[in-house]
Design a protein around this motif. Sequence first.
Motif, short mmCIF file in Angstrom:
data_model
loop_
_atom_site.label_atom_id
_atom_site.label_comp_id
_atom_site.label_asym_id
_atom_site.label_seq_id
_atom_site.Cartn_x
_atom_site.Cartn_y
_atom_site.Cartn_z
N ASN A 14 0.87 -1.17 0.00
CA ASN A 14 0.00 0.00 0.00
C ASN A 14 0.91 1.23 0.00
O ASN A 14 1.20 1.80 1.05
CB ASN A 14 -0.91 -0.03 1.23
N VAL A 15 1.41 1.58 -1.21
CA VAL A 15 2.43 2.62 -1.32
C VAL A 15 2.04 3.78 -2.24
O VAL A 15 2.78 4.75 -2.34
CB VAL A 15 3.78 2.01 -1.76
N GLN A 16 0.91 3.70 -2.91
CA GLN A 16 0.44 4.81 -3.73
C GLN A 16 -0.83 5.39 -3.13
O GLN A 16 -1.65 4.68 -2.58
CB GLN A 16 0.18 4.36 -5.18
N GLY A 17 -0.95 6.70 -3.22
CA GLY A 17 -2.14 7.38 -2.71
C GLY A 17 -2.17 7.52 -1.20
O GLY A 17 -3.22 7.78 -0.62
N VAL A 18 -1.00 7.35 -0.55
CA VAL A 18 -0.93 7.41 0.92
C VAL A 18 0.13 8.39 1.40
O VAL A 18 0.51 8.38 2.56
CB VAL A 18 -0.68 6.01 1.51
N ARG A 38 9.21 7.96 -7.63
CA ARG A 38 8.06 8.11 -8.54
C ARG A 38 7.12 6.92 -8.41
O ARG A 38 7.54 5.80 -8.09
CB ARG A 38 8.52 8.26 -9.99
N ASN A 39 5.84 7.16 -8.71
CA ASN A 39 4.84 6.10 -8.80
C ASN A 39 5.01 5.37 -10.12
O ASN A 39 5.34 5.98 -11.13
CB ASN A 39 3.42 6.67 -8.73
N GLU A 40 4.73 4.06 -10.11
CA GLU A 40 4.79 3.25 -11.32
C GLU A 40 3.39 2.81 -11.71
O GLU A 40 2.48 2.78 -10.88
CB GLU A 40 5.70 2.04 -11.11
N TRP A 41 3.21 2.43 -12.95
CA TRP A 41 1.90 2.06 -13.48
C TRP A 41 1.31 0.83 -12.79
O TRP A 41 0.10 0.65 -12.76
CB TRP A 41 1.99 1.82 -14.99
N SER A 44 3.37 0.05 -7.78
CA SER A 44 4.59 0.10 -6.96
C SER A 44 5.14 1.53 -6.97
O SER A 44 4.66 2.40 -7.69
CB SER A 44 5.64 -0.88 -7.49
N VAL A 45 6.16 1.75 -6.16
CA VAL A 45 6.88 3.02 -6.13
C VAL A 45 8.36 2.72 -6.33
O VAL A 45 8.91 1.86 -5.64
CB VAL A 45 6.66 3.78 -4.80
N SER A 46 8.99 3.41 -7.28
CA SER A 46 10.42 3.28 -7.53
C SER A 46 11.15 4.46 -6.92
O SER A 46 10.65 5.58 -6.93
CB SER A 46 10.72 3.26 -9.02
N ARG A 88 14.16 14.54 -5.39
CA ARG A 88 12.96 15.10 -6.01
C ARG A 88 11.90 14.03 -6.29
O ARG A 88 12.22 12.86 -6.38
CB ARG A 88 13.32 15.83 -7.30
N ILE A 89 10.69 14.50 -6.43
CA ILE A 89 9.57 13.64 -6.84
C ILE A 89 9.47 13.75 -8.35
O ILE A 89 9.41 14.85 -8.89
CB ILE A 89 8.25 14.09 -6.17
#
Length: 90
Positions: A14-18, A38-41, A44-46, A88-89
């Motif tokens: 649970n790593v996107q939108g949080v 960065r968010n991935e499609w 996941s988050v890289s 950076r994001i």
Amino acid sequence: MSDRVRKRIIFYGNVQGVGFRYRALHAANSLGITGWVRNEWDGSVSMEVQGTEADIDQMILMIQRGTYVMIRDMKVKSLPLEKEGIFRIR
């Protein structure tokens, strides 16, 4: 600089939108870590981070303490150091 390392980390769970990326930015800035996140499609988050092993470990702990963040798995790969001055994001 010899104790600095660079890692590419892919976070799953649970790593996107949080608020994960903003927690990463805040943690990196407070610890003097450079790189990006960065968010991935696929949900996941890289992240590529450059700093000491201890600071990178502390950064991950700071992100995990966030409400709603649940890291279930991480893939980690070592990379060569790069010249950069900020985190950076993307």
